[in-house]
Design a protein around this motif. Structure first.
Motif, PDB file in Angstrom:
ATOM      1  N   VAL A 416      49.741  31.947  41.072  1.00 23.41           N
ATOM      2  CA  VAL A 416      49.409  32.659  41.882  1.00 23.41           C
ATOM      3  C   VAL A 416      47.407  31.943  42.040  1.00 23.41           C
ATOM      4  CG1 VAL A 416      48.609  34.474  43.628  1.00 23.41           C
ATOM      5  CG2 VAL A 416      51.249  34.189  43.549  1.00 23.41           C
ATOM      6  N   SER A 417      48.233  32.538  40.129  1.00 21.14           N
ATOM      7  CA  SER A 417      46.600  32.346  40.385  1.00 21.14           C
ATOM      8  C   SER A 417      46.033  31.189  39.262  1.00 21.14           C
ATOM      9  CB  SER A 417      47.093  33.267  38.381  1.00 21.14           C
ATOM     10  OG  SER A 417      47.272  34.603  38.236  1.00 21.14           O
ATOM     11  N   MET A 418      47.293  29.871  38.867  1.00 24.96           N
ATOM     12  CA  MET A 418      46.902  28.669  39.308  1.00 24.96           C
ATOM     13  C   MET A 418      45.803  27.799  40.406  1.00 24.96           C
ATOM     14  SD  MET A 418      49.208  26.959  35.941  1.00 24.96           S
ATOM     15  CE  MET A 418      50.800  27.831  36.875  1.00 24.96           C
ATOM     16  N   THR A 419      46.927  28.626  41.894  1.00 19.28           N
ATOM     17  CA  THR A 419      47.033  28.050  42.968  1.00 19.28           C
ATOM     18  C   THR A 419      45.086  28.686  43.288  1.00 19.28           C
ATOM     19  OG1 THR A 419      48.870  28.283  43.596  1.00 19.28           O
ATOM     20  CG2 THR A 419      47.378  27.672  44.913  1.00 19.28           C
ATOM     21  N   ALA A 420      45.417  29.812  43.491  1.00 12.76           N
ATOM     22  CA  ALA A 420      43.991  30.152  43.411  1.00 12.76           C
ATOM     23  C   ALA A 420      42.918  29.582  42.901  1.00 12.76           C
ATOM     24  CB  ALA A 420      43.778  32.655  43.029  1.00 12.76           C
ATOM     25  N   LYS A 421      42.952  29.711  41.257  1.00  9.24           N
ATOM     26  CA  LYS A 421      41.470  29.264  40.253  1.00  9.24           C
ATOM     27  C   LYS A 421      41.666  27.704  41.158  1.00  9.24           C
ATOM     28  CE  LYS A 421      40.134  28.366  35.938  1.00  9.24           C
ATOM     29  NZ  LYS A 421      40.197  27.910  34.402  1.00  9.24           N
ATOM     30  N   ARG A 422      42.410  26.525  42.017  1.00  6.77           N
ATOM     31  CA  ARG A 422      41.688  25.615  41.976  1.00  6.77           C
ATOM     32  C   ARG A 422      42.083  25.830  43.676  1.00  6.77           C
ATOM     33  NH1 ARG A 422      44.603  20.756  40.923  1.00  6.77           N
ATOM     34  NH2 ARG A 422      43.619  19.252  42.334  1.00  6.77           N
ATOM     35  N   LEU A 423      42.188  26.229  44.504  1.00  9.42           N
ATOM     36  CA  LEU A 423      41.186  27.039  45.533  1.00  9.42           C
ATOM     37  C   LEU A 423      39.781  27.627  45.354  1.00  9.42           C
ATOM     38  CD1 LEU A 423      44.083  27.657  47.680  1.00  9.42           C
ATOM     39  CD2 LEU A 423      42.950  25.773  48.165  1.00  9.42           C
ATOM     40  N   GLY A 424      39.214  27.675  44.327  1.00  6.47           N
ATOM     41  CA  GLY A 424      37.810  28.562  44.468  1.00  6.47           C
ATOM     42  C   GLY A 424      38.020  29.633  44.653  1.00  6.47           C
ATOM     43  N   PHE A 425      39.031  30.516  43.995  1.00  2.90           N
ATOM     44  CA  PHE A 425      38.672  32.082  43.834  1.00  2.90           C
ATOM     45  C   PHE A 425      38.015  31.722  42.947  1.00  2.90           C
ATOM     46  CE2 PHE A 425      41.726  31.395  47.122  1.00  2.90           C
ATOM     47  CZ  PHE A 425      41.686  32.513  48.236  1.00  2.90           C
ATOM     48  N   PRO A 426      37.192  33.457  43.011  1.00  2.00           N
ATOM     49  CA  PRO A 426      36.815  34.035  41.365  1.00  2.00           C
ATOM     50  C   PRO A 426      37.586  34.583  40.508  1.00  2.00           C
ATOM     51  CG  PRO A 426      35.311  35.448  43.771  1.00  2.00           C
ATOM     52  CD  PRO A 426      36.620  34.069  44.063  1.00  2.00           C
ATOM     53  N   PRO A 427      37.162  34.650  39.194  1.00  6.84           N
ATOM     54  CA  PRO A 427      37.910  34.961  38.618  1.00  6.84           C
ATOM     55  C   PRO A 427      38.392  36.940  38.816  1.00  6.84           C
ATOM     56  CG  PRO A 427      36.294  34.662  37.482  1.00  6.84           C
ATOM     57  CD  PRO A 427      35.263  33.886  38.817  1.00  6.84           C
ATOM     58  N   ASN A 428      37.718  37.500  39.494  1.00  5.45           N
ATOM     59  CA  ASN A 428      38.133  38.908  39.366  1.00  5.45           C
ATOM     60  C   ASN A 428      39.132  38.941  40.460  1.00  5.45           C
ATOM     61  OD1 ASN A 428      35.055  37.747  40.874  1.00  5.45           O
ATOM     62  ND2 ASN A 428      35.498  39.508  42.142  1.00  5.45           N
ATOM     63  N   GLU A 429      38.786  38.297  41.647  1.00  2.00           N
ATOM     64  CA  GLU A 429      40.005  38.471  42.522  1.00  2.00           C
ATOM     65  C   GLU A 429      41.541  37.217  42.104  1.00  2.00           C
ATOM     66  OE1 GLU A 429      38.879  36.741  46.282  1.00  2.00           O
ATOM     67  OE2 GLU A 429      36.590  37.449  46.272  1.00  2.00           O
ATOM     68  N   ILE A 430      40.894  37.059  41.342  1.00  2.00           N
ATOM     69  CA  ILE A 430      42.234  36.133  40.980  1.00  2.00           C
ATOM     70  C   ILE A 430      43.148  37.004  39.982  1.00  2.00           C
ATOM     71  CG2 ILE A 430      43.584  34.292  38.736  1.00  2.00           C
ATOM     72  CD1 ILE A 430      41.045  32.967  39.679  1.00  2.00           C
ATOM     73  N   ARG A 431      42.610  37.797  39.207  1.00  2.00           N
ATOM     74  CA  ARG A 431      43.206  38.949  38.269  1.00  2.00           C
ATOM     75  C   ARG A 431      43.696  39.898  39.681  1.00  2.00           C
ATOM     76  NH1 ARG A 431      38.593  38.401  35.370  1.00  2.00           N
ATOM     77  NH2 ARG A 431      37.677  40.077  36.614  1.00  2.00           N
ATOM     78  N   GLN A 432      43.388  39.945  40.439  1.00  2.00           N
ATOM     79  CA  GLN A 432      44.028  41.127  41.802  1.00  2.00           C
ATOM     80  C   GLN A 432      44.691  40.305  42.439  1.00  2.00           C
ATOM     81  OE1 GLN A 432      42.793  43.854  43.162  1.00  2.00           O
ATOM     82  NE2 GLN A 432      41.765  43.808  41.116  1.00  2.00           N
ATOM     83  N   LEU A 433      44.840  38.852  42.406  1.00  2.00           N
ATOM     84  CA  LEU A 433      45.799  38.332  42.840  1.00  2.00           C
ATOM     85  C   LEU A 433      46.511  37.912  41.972  1.00  2.00           C
ATOM     86  CD1 LEU A 433      44.342  35.273  44.713  1.00  2.00           C
ATOM     87  CD2 LEU A 433      45.391  37.040  45.828  1.00  2.00           C
ATOM     88  N   GLY A 434      47.139  37.899  40.944  1.00  2.00           N
ATOM     89  CA  GLY A 434      47.850  37.865  40.193  1.00  2.00           C
ATOM     90  C   GLY A 434      48.714  39.050  39.929  1.00  2.00           C
ATOM     91  N   LEU A 435      47.718  40.901  39.639  1.00  2.00           N
ATOM     92  CA  LEU A 435      48.304  41.932  39.716  1.00  2.00           C
ATOM     93  C   LEU A 435      49.361  42.057  40.816  1.00  2.00           C
ATOM     94  CD1 LEU A 435      48.966  44.447  38.625  1.00  2.00           C
ATOM     95  CD2 LEU A 435      46.880  45.287  39.789  1.00  2.00           C
ATOM     96  N   GLY A 436      48.770  41.522  42.705  1.00  2.54           N
ATOM     97  CA  GLY A 436      49.238  41.924  43.747  1.00  2.54           C
ATOM     98  C   GLY A 436      50.302  40.846  43.480  1.00  2.54           C
ATOM     99  N   ALA A 437      50.243  39.658  43.129  1.00  6.91           N
ATOM    100  CA  ALA A 437      52.398  38.546  42.936  1.00  6.91           C
ATOM    101  C   ALA A 437      53.495  39.494  41.601  1.00  6.91           C
ATOM    102  CB  ALA A 437      51.731  37.295  42.206  1.00  6.91           C
TER     103      ALA A 437
END
Length: 581
Positions: A416-437
């Protein structure tokens, strides 16, 4: 106009008086030159003597009084003498003719114009008395025929003349008095007008100063608001502090700015957390130790001040070197609950100007906001540590219970973190997504083991459909658990909807397309891929190629095509792949 005429008469009083005397003298000459047919020698000599006296009076006034301030009393005496001369010397010669009326009329008119009410009354009384006495005397001596008739007729004429002149004079001077009153009122109004003008000017000046002060306050407030707007939940603390400094730097025109505090709990010094404009300085070597005298001195201050104002007694070499490097800087201690945590510093202005009161206020705001962020960072660090331990314990509990799930949540979170980074999500949101996953399957702890450990492949039978539906209820249960624990809506949504389908045929709410948040659509793809490539009690793991083919086939059906494309691009280039258990 009357006011102007009265003022003119009063200004030319001496000239007017000389004119009246000259006119009376001229009348006396006319009376002597054209006497009645047989005047007696006595009367003629009396008239001649009066003429001489009149001429002498005119000469004396011309010589001694014409160029002086008008002497009303002396003039009244001379006019009284003129009346005596007219009634004693000329009355018998001019009785019954217009010449007799002209002389006293001139005197009475001059009296009315030049003298005050007292003189005016006295001369009129004198004229009436002389008319009465002269009429009786000259009548009894036989020089005047019809004495009573002449006395009455002359008295009536003089009375009318004197009364008319007195009335006109009274009206004129009443009008003058009113005019003067109006003038005084106008003068007072003019004075009040000037007073109000001065007051208005002072108020205007005060208003302008107030407007300038208000504008300065507006700019100051806008600066504070601009800085305060930098606080955004989820933003990295260093980014927030950097935004503070950059905004304040632009507002004040400083050459540089930096914030010093402890970067880690266990370190015994302040170092630079964020800075703007320190180009040539070796920032990593810049430290202020907690036991230094500078920090001890700073504890005595709460407001911004120039660093050069700090006392330099008992300072160590490194502290003196620090003060020398930044002696032109303005610093402000950062306090949290009466405990000093660090300081903010602003270099000299680029223009060379001194800092203003508004600048100091802005620096105080930066220090206060920095204190707020540093306090939040400390609390967040403690909470993050505790939270990480809690999440880790929950994951261990799940993986210990469901051995086939070991590593699944961590791998899914990585995908999820790698996909979010690929789609242009900012770092702080990527951390939130990782925790949600990591937490998306937490609801499985509420599902009966016999369903989760079912070791047969599920068919389309009614029994298997019920088992499948019972397993899928972990999404709803997970949402309840996370919501009751105070997790944000994003994490709750990821737990509830990660089994929804892009075409709207998923579970539990059958929503599709953009109704499913992008974060949850990413989790759906990543979760499915890792599940397919992992062992399950009821089947063997698929190969990565087989799993990627399934994703391609279900693109637009079960999965979002955009997410599938981004995920496949990542998986093809990930080396090594996340570890399987």
């Amino acid at each position: 106009m009357i006011k102007a005429d009265l003022n003119l008469i009063q200004a030319k009083a001496s000239s007017l008086f000389m004119g009246a005397m000259s006119a009376v003298l001229l009348l006396s000459v006319l009376i002597i030159s054209f006497p009645p047919s047989s005047p007696s020698a006595l009367i003629y000599y009396l008239a001649l003597s009066g003429l001489i006296l009149q001429a002498l009076g005119l000469i004396i006034w011309a010589l001694f009084y014409h160029d002086k301030t008008f002497a009303a009393s002396q003039a009244a005496v001379i006019l009284a003498i003129d009346l005596v001369i007219l009634f004693v010397a000329f009355y018998p010669l001019s009785a019954g003719s217009m010449l007799f009326m002209a002389g006293p009329a001139l005197i009475l008119t001059t009296n009315a114009l030049l003298f005050n009410e007292t003189h005016f009354k006295n001369i009129n009384y004198l004229a009436a008395f002389l008319l009465l006495v002269s009429s009786l005397v000259w009548g009894l001596t036989g020089y005047l025929p019809h004495v009573l008739f002449q006395m009455i007729s002359q008295a009536v004429v003089y009375g009318i003349a004197a009364g008319g002149i007195f009335w006109v004079k009274k009206l004129a001077f009443e009008f003058k008095a009113r005019s003067e009153q109006l003038e005084n009122q106008i003068e007072r109004l003019e004075e009040e007008k000037e007073h109000f003008k001065k007051g208005f000017y002072i108020l205007k000046q005060g208003s302008e100063e107030l407007n300038k002060d208000i504008k300065r306050r507006e700019i100051e407030i806008q600066n504070i608001v601009t800085i305060s707007e930098q606080i955004q939940i989820g933003k990295d603390s260093r980014d927030v502090l950097g935004s503070f400094l950059l905004t304040a730097l632009g507002q004040m025109g400083s050459s540089h700015a930096f914030i010093m505090a402890r970067e880690k709990k266990n370190q015994n010094y302040w170092n630079i957390l964020v800075e703007k404009g320190l180009r040539t300085l070796n920032k990593s070597q810049l430290k202020i130790y907690l036991d230094s005298n500078i920090i001890s001195i700073l504890r005595a201050f709460r407001e911004p001040l120039y660093l050069r104002e700090l006392p330099r007694d008992n300072l160590f070499a490194d502290e003196l070197n620090f003060m020398k490097q930044f002696e032109k800087d303005v610093i402000c201690p950062i306090y949290v609950k009466n405990k000093i945590l660090g300081m903010v510093a602003f270099g000299p202005k680029v223009t060379g100007a001194e800092y203003t009161k508004e600048d100091f206020n802005l620096i105080s705001v930066v220090a206060n906001q920095s204190a707020f962020i540093l306090e939040q960072v400390q609390q967040s660090d403690e909470f993050r540590d505790q939270f990480a331990r809690t999440v880790r314990a929950m994951l261990y509990a799940m993986e210990a219970k469901f051995f086939f799930n070991r590593g699944h949540l961590v791998r899914t979170a990585n995908y999820v973190s790698m996909t979010a980074k690929r789609l242009g999500f900012p770092p702080n949101e990527i951390r939130q997504l990782g925790l949600g996953a990591l937490l998306h399957d937490i609801g499985k702890t509420a599902i009966d083991d016999r369903y989760l450990l079912y070791d047969k492949s599920l068919s389309n039978s009614l029994k298997d459909a019920k088992i499948k539906e019972r397993i899928l209820t972990h999404t709803i249960e997970g949402g309840k658990i996370l919501k009751s624990a105070g997790f944000n809506d994003l994490m709750v949504d990821m737990a509830v909807h990660h089994h929804e389908y892009f075409n709207g045929r998923g579970y539990p709410h059958r929503i599709g397309g953009e109704e499913i948040p992008m974060e949850t659509r990413m989790l759906s793809v990543c979760n499915a891929y890792d599940a397919m490539t992992s062992e399950r009690p009821y089947r063997k793991a698929l190969s990565e190629i087989q799993a990627m083919e399934v994703l391609k086939q279900q693109s637009g059906q079960q999965f979002d095509p955009e997410v599938v494309k981004a995920f496949l691009d990542i998986v093809k280039h990930v080396t090594p792949k996340p570890t399987k258990h």
